[in-house]
Write a protein that holds these residues in place. Structure first.
Motif, mmCIF file in Angstrom:
data_model
loop_
_atom_site.group_PDB
_atom_site.id
_atom_site.type_symbol
_atom_site.label_atom_id
_atom_site.label_comp_id
_atom_site.label_asym_id
_atom_site.label_seq_id
_atom_site.Cartn_x
_atom_site.Cartn_y
_atom_site.Cartn_z
ATOM 1 N N LEU A 19 -3.997 7.527 9.428
ATOM 2 C CA LEU A 19 -2.330 8.160 8.851
ATOM 3 C C LEU A 19 -2.571 10.088 9.127
ATOM 4 C CD1 LEU A 19 -1.622 5.415 6.154
ATOM 5 C CD2 LEU A 19 -0.557 6.023 8.310
ATOM 6 N N ALA A 157 0.588 1.968 3.317
ATOM 7 C CA ALA A 157 1.432 2.819 3.254
ATOM 8 C C ALA A 157 1.569 3.897 2.016
ATOM 9 C CB ALA A 157 2.790 1.088 2.651
ATOM 10 N N MET A 160 0.902 7.172 3.296
ATOM 11 C CA MET A 160 1.785 8.092 4.326
ATOM 12 C C MET A 160 2.481 8.183 3.278
ATOM 13 S SD MET A 160 3.125 8.997 7.465
ATOM 14 C CE MET A 160 2.282 7.308 8.853
ATOM 15 N N ASP A 161 3.338 7.499 2.262
ATOM 16 C CA ASP A 161 4.243 8.455 1.585
ATOM 17 C C ASP A 161 3.839 10.191 0.403
ATOM 18 O OD1 ASP A 161 6.242 6.153 1.234
ATOM 19 O OD2 ASP A 161 4.760 5.368 0.396
ATOM 20 N N ALA A 180 9.438 10.959 9.644
ATOM 21 C CA ALA A 180 9.657 9.857 9.313
ATOM 22 C C ALA A 180 10.491 9.169 10.385
ATOM 23 C CB ALA A 180 10.089 9.760 7.868
ATOM 24 N N VAL A 185 9.310 5.023 9.073
ATOM 25 C CA VAL A 185 8.850 4.770 8.147
ATOM 26 C C VAL A 185 9.813 4.871 6.982
ATOM 27 C CG1 VAL A 185 6.527 3.980 8.632
ATOM 28 C CG2 VAL A 185 7.546 6.915 8.196
ATOM 29 N N THR A 308 14.574 -1.494 0.975
ATOM 30 C CA THR A 308 13.494 -1.234 1.765
ATOM 31 C C THR A 308 12.710 -2.054 1.784
ATOM 32 O OG1 THR A 308 12.850 0.246 -0.126
ATOM 33 C CG2 THR A 308 11.038 -0.660 0.416
#
Length: 319
Positions: A19, A157, A160-161, A180, A185, A308
């Motif tokens: 990532l 995940a 990635m945020d 994004a 994402v 989401t």
């Protein structure tokens, strides 16, 4: 300001590392120029899963970077490598922004960078991290924590945020949102949002409540009380509460509350039912009550959660 050092050693988790490489190692100068210069740093050729990586620089390069990222690694039962811990500490002392992804928080904690701070990691390792580093306030219920020059993320995940959060800090929301979309994402999830961890039932066993759990789960839409549960289990309310704490670690009413929210999550993910219908089906009463408890526990409103986790085609439940 653009140099990002990715600190690696044997046993790093390749997902989190990948990532970071995708976000900071791609040539995205068409989005923002200059983009980042990613430098892979390690003590020697390292094994990451089934792959062998040849670092560009040694760990002594870390203090020269603006941002140092430490991915997670698999063997959390062992102490982090001392040379990695020392290099990360030296980088922070030199003014670098230090970031951990998933279980990379163990390295930051070992370096003393999280002492007196709030931090997070993958929920499955939160208790262990807190036990081994009692001076760190470990929050298992958030996606990431930004302490300015020290940032930590939960697992997978959520890594990635946090990477997108760094891009947003450095280049603004428009660039982060464009990135994004490129990565397909969600463009922005707040760090304080919950990790959306499903609370499992206790494992099947011969404990006194083994038959009570499925009975209660079939009646979540009903106003169950402790007395109702005790009557079904054929024991006093006091004994029921004691057994509940032994088996689940919580009280009967809190367990019911958690299961109702879990059922609401499942219905939001898989059906088109309205929030009012879901509130009724889960014993939460009204949509207002469901929204209040959902926001407090999960960290986002039901409608946001549904967007989401929504599947493309969701069946409507009969009735």
């Amino acid at each position: 300001m653009t140099t990002v050092a990715l600190a690696v050693t044997d046993g790093m988790l390749h997902f989190e590392m990948s990532l970071a490489m995708e976000v900071f190692g791609s040539d995205l100068r068409h989005m923002a120029d200059p983009w980042y210069r990613l430098v892979l740093c390690g003590p020697r050729p390292v094994r990451v899963g089934r792959f062998r990586l040849e670092p560009e620089q040694g760990l002594d390069f870390l203090p020269r970077a603006h941002t140092v990222i430490v991915p997670g690694w698999a063997d959390t039962g062992a102490e982090p490598p001392g040379d990695l811990v020392d290099a990360v500490r030296a980088a922070h002392q030199a003014g670098a922004r230090v970031v951990s992804l998933c279980t990379g928080a163990y390295v930051l904690a070992a370096a003393g960078l999280l002492d007196g701070l709030r931090a997070t990691t993958h929920w499955a390792h939160a208790d262990d991290l807190a036990t081994r580093h009692p001076r760190v306030t470990v929050d298992p219920d958030v996606l990431y924590v930004d302490n300015g020059t020290v940032l930590t993320s939960a697992g997978k995940a959520a890594a990635m945020d946090l990477c997108l959060h760094l891009v947003r800090l450095d280049h603004g929301s428009a660039v982060a949102n464009t990135l994004a979309r490129r990565l397909v994402v969600p463009p922005h999830r707040e760090g304080g949002q919950a990790q959306f961890v499903t609370t499992p039932l206790p494992p099947p066993d011969n404990h006194p409540l083994a038959g009570l759990f499925p009975w209660a789960l079939e009646r979540l839409d009903q106003p169950l009380t402790v007395e109702d549960l005790a009557r079904q289990a054929r024991m006093s309310s006091r004994h029921l509460t004691r057994h509940f704490r032994a088996v689940t670690g919580t009280t009967p009413l809190q367990w019911l509350h958690t299961q109702r929210l879990g059922r609401a999550q499942a219905l939001l993910e898989t059906t088109d039912d309205t929030v009012d219908s879901i509130a009724s089906a889960t014993g939460m009463g009204t949509a207002t009550t469901l929204r209040r408890h959902f926001q407090r526990t999960v960290g986002v409103p039901p409608d946001t959660y549904r967007r989401t986790f929504r599947t493309r085609t969701a069946p409507r439940l009969a009735g």
